[in-house]
Design a protein around this motif. Structure first.
Motif, PDB file in Angstrom:
ATOM      1  N   ILE A  21       0.057  -3.757   9.381  1.00  0.00           N
ATOM      2  CA  ILE A  21      -0.256  -3.276  10.718  1.00  0.00           C
ATOM      3  C   ILE A  21      -0.424  -4.478  11.636  1.00  0.00           C
ATOM      4  O   ILE A  21      -1.169  -5.404  11.339  1.00  0.00           O
ATOM      5  CB  ILE A  21      -1.572  -2.457  10.721  1.00  0.00           C
ATOM      6  N   SER A  22       0.273  -4.456  12.756  1.00  0.00           N
ATOM      7  CA  SER A  22       0.161  -5.512  13.760  1.00  0.00           C
ATOM      8  C   SER A  22      -0.398  -4.898  15.038  1.00  0.00           C
ATOM      9  O   SER A  22       0.346  -4.504  15.929  1.00  0.00           O
ATOM     10  CB  SER A  22       1.528  -6.148  14.029  1.00  0.00           C
ATOM     11  N   ASP A  23      -1.721  -4.796  15.095  1.00  0.00           N
ATOM     12  CA  ASP A  23      -2.368  -4.223  16.277  1.00  0.00           C
ATOM     13  C   ASP A  23      -2.219  -5.124  17.495  1.00  0.00           C
ATOM     14  O   ASP A  23      -2.079  -4.645  18.606  1.00  0.00           O
ATOM     15  CB  ASP A  23      -3.854  -3.971  16.019  1.00  0.00           C
ATOM     16  N   HIS A  24      -2.301  -6.422  17.268  1.00  0.00           N
ATOM     17  CA  HIS A  24      -2.151  -7.390  18.349  1.00  0.00           C
ATOM     18  C   HIS A  24      -1.879  -8.766  17.747  1.00  0.00           C
ATOM     19  O   HIS A  24      -2.108  -8.993  16.559  1.00  0.00           O
ATOM     20  CB  HIS A  24      -3.387  -7.401  19.267  1.00  0.00           C
ATOM     21  N   PRO A  25      -1.382  -9.706  18.562  1.00  0.00           N
ATOM     22  CA  PRO A  25      -1.106 -11.051  18.062  1.00  0.00           C
ATOM     23  C   PRO A  25      -2.389 -11.696  17.526  1.00  0.00           C
ATOM     24  O   PRO A  25      -3.488 -11.331  17.911  1.00  0.00           O
ATOM     25  CB  PRO A  25      -0.606 -11.810  19.297  1.00  0.00           C
ATOM     26  N   ASP A  26      -2.228 -12.640  16.663  1.00  0.00           N
ATOM     27  CA  ASP A  26      -3.348 -13.376  16.070  1.00  0.00           C
ATOM     28  C   ASP A  26      -4.269 -12.482  15.252  1.00  0.00           C
ATOM     29  O   ASP A  26      -5.477 -12.711  15.173  1.00  0.00           O
ATOM     30  CB  ASP A  26      -4.144 -14.127  17.146  1.00  0.00           C
ATOM     31  N   HIS A  27      -3.686 -11.462  14.648  1.00  0.00           N
ATOM     32  CA  HIS A  27      -4.460 -10.550  13.810  1.00  0.00           C
ATOM     33  C   HIS A  27      -3.502  -9.965  12.778  1.00  0.00           C
ATOM     34  O   HIS A  27      -2.403  -9.549  13.115  1.00  0.00           O
ATOM     35  CB  HIS A  27      -5.043  -9.436  14.680  1.00  0.00           C
ATOM     36  N   MET A  28      -3.895  -9.954  11.512  1.00  0.00           N
ATOM     37  CA  MET A  28      -3.031  -9.434  10.457  1.00  0.00           C
ATOM     38  C   MET A  28      -3.812  -8.433   9.620  1.00  0.00           C
ATOM     39  O   MET A  28      -4.958  -8.702   9.249  1.00  0.00           O
ATOM     40  CB  MET A  28      -2.520 -10.576   9.576  1.00  0.00           C
ATOM     41  N   ALA A  29      -3.196  -7.280   9.312  1.00  0.00           N
ATOM     42  CA  ALA A  29      -3.834  -6.255   8.486  1.00  0.00           C
ATOM     43  C   ALA A  29      -2.825  -5.672   7.511  1.00  0.00           C
ATOM     44  O   ALA A  29      -1.643  -5.530   7.828  1.00  0.00           O
ATOM     45  CB  ALA A  29      -4.414  -5.149   9.361  1.00  0.00           C
ATOM     46  N   ILE A  30      -3.317  -5.353   6.324  1.00  0.00           N
ATOM     47  CA  ILE A  30      -2.516  -4.674   5.309  1.00  0.00           C
ATOM     48  C   ILE A  30      -3.282  -3.412   4.919  1.00  0.00           C
ATOM     49  O   ILE A  30      -4.493  -3.448   4.706  1.00  0.00           O
ATOM     50  CB  ILE A  30      -2.277  -5.571   4.076  1.00  0.00           C
ATOM     51  N   VAL A  31      -2.550  -2.298   4.833  1.00  0.00           N
ATOM     52  CA  VAL A  31      -3.144  -1.020   4.456  1.00  0.00           C
ATOM     53  C   VAL A  31      -2.514  -0.554   3.149  1.00  0.00           C
ATOM     54  O   VAL A  31      -1.285  -0.493   3.039  1.00  0.00           O
ATOM     55  CB  VAL A  31      -2.932   0.042   5.556  1.00  0.00           C
ATOM     56  N   LEU A  32      -3.365  -0.218   2.176  1.00  0.00           N
ATOM     57  CA  LEU A  32      -2.924   0.278   0.867  1.00  0.00           C
ATOM     58  C   LEU A  32      -3.449   1.691   0.683  1.00  0.00           C
ATOM     59  O   LEU A  32      -4.580   1.985   1.078  1.00  0.00           O
ATOM     60  CB  LEU A  32      -3.512  -0.575  -0.260  1.00  0.00           C
ATOM     61  N   ARG A  33      -2.662   2.549   0.052  1.00  0.00           N
ATOM     62  CA  ARG A  33      -3.123   3.883  -0.304  1.00  0.00           C
ATOM     63  C   ARG A  33      -2.847   4.116  -1.780  1.00  0.00           C
ATOM     64  O   ARG A  33      -1.766   3.790  -2.282  1.00  0.00           O
ATOM     65  CB  ARG A  33      -2.409   4.952   0.522  1.00  0.00           C
ATOM     66  N   LYS A  34      -3.827   4.689  -2.436  1.00  0.00           N
ATOM     67  CA  LYS A  34      -3.680   5.034  -3.855  1.00  0.00           C
ATOM     68  C   LYS A  34      -4.218   6.444  -4.041  1.00  0.00           C
ATOM     69  O   LYS A  34      -5.302   6.764  -3.560  1.00  0.00           O
ATOM     70  CB  LYS A  34      -4.476   4.038  -4.705  1.00  0.00           C
ATOM     71  N   ARG A  35      -3.424   7.294  -4.699  1.00  0.00           N
ATOM     72  CA  ARG A  35      -3.823   8.660  -4.967  1.00  0.00           C
ATOM     73  C   ARG A  35      -4.113   8.850  -6.446  1.00  0.00           C
ATOM     74  O   ARG A  35      -3.361   8.348  -7.286  1.00  0.00           O
ATOM     75  CB  ARG A  35      -2.722   9.635  -4.533  1.00  0.00           C
ATOM     76  N   ARG A  36      -5.175   9.574  -6.730  1.00  0.00           N
ATOM     77  CA  ARG A  36      -5.504   9.875  -8.124  1.00  0.00           C
ATOM     78  C   ARG A  36      -4.417  10.766  -8.702  1.00  0.00           C
ATOM     79  O   ARG A  36      -3.978  11.724  -8.068  1.00  0.00           O
ATOM     80  CB  ARG A  36      -6.861  10.601  -8.190  1.00  0.00           C
ATOM     81  N   GLY A  37      -3.946  10.393  -9.864  1.00  0.00           N
ATOM     82  CA  GLY A  37      -2.942  11.206 -10.538  1.00  0.00           C
ATOM     83  C   GLY A  37      -1.518  10.906 -10.135  1.00  0.00           C
ATOM     84  O   GLY A  37      -0.603  11.411 -10.748  1.00  0.00           O
ATOM     85  N   ALA A  38      -1.309  10.089  -9.095  1.00  0.00           N
ATOM     86  CA  ALA A  38       0.063   9.749  -8.680  1.00  0.00           C
ATOM     87  C   ALA A  38       0.635   8.753  -9.671  1.00  0.00           C
ATOM     88  O   ALA A  38       0.029   7.731  -9.948  1.00  0.00           O
ATOM     89  CB  ALA A  38       0.074   9.175  -7.271  1.00  0.00           C
ATOM     90  N   ALA A  39       1.763   9.069 -10.209  1.00  0.00           N
ATOM     91  CA  ALA A  39       2.406   8.182 -11.180  1.00  0.00           C
ATOM     92  C   ALA A  39       3.192   7.104 -10.454  1.00  0.00           C
ATOM     93  O   ALA A  39       3.831   7.364  -9.437  1.00  0.00           O
ATOM     94  CB  ALA A  39       3.332   8.977 -12.090  1.00  0.00           C
TER      95      ALA A  39
END
Length: 141
Positions: A120-138
């Protein structure tokens, strides 16, 4: 005479929890984040393998971010638990960089361990990573 009231049943799949953790943007503190990740994943009854995958994915995402973090700033982690899914957003302040490289080995590790990964790049000079994990998802083979 006391009046009894019936407490409505709680639908466990409808629970929404949000947890924020702010740490110095230094790798020495990542063990705290790994422990928080495991504890929150256990709360959703993830399997041991899923918990370990998520711990490694969060650690890898943070390592990617810390390479670009401004010294003396914080790493912010937001955990959202909803039903059978955990979403983790980790972010740092940077100088001149707003997105991680998606073609390196670390990004491949992230996409293999988490069900969904995004930068995610909300604005310059800022870095974000988003992870999603679901229970039971293979994981894909």
């Amino acid at each position: 005479m006391t009046e009894e009231t019936e407490t409505p049943a709680v639908d466990v799949t409808g629970i929404r929890d949000a947890v924020s953790v702010r740490l110095p943007a230094v790798s020495a503190y990542l063990s705290v984040l790994r422990t928080a990740t495991a504890g929150l994943a256990a709360r959703l009854d993830f399997t041991l393998d899923q918990i370990e995958d998520l711990r490694i994915a969060v650690d890898e995402a943070c390592a990617m971010l810390l390479r670009h973090a401004v010294p003396g700033t914080d790493l912010q982690a937001e955990f959202e638990l909803t039903g059978h899914e955990m979403t983790v957003r980790v972010e740092v302040s940077t100088v001149g960089v707003s997105a991680p490289k998606r073609d390196d080995f670390a990004w491949m590790v992230l996409t293999a361990l988490a069900d969904d990964v995004d930068a995610i790049s909300d604005h310059p000079d800022h870095m974000a990573i988003v992870l999603r994990k679901r229970r039971g998802a293979a994981r894909p083979a």
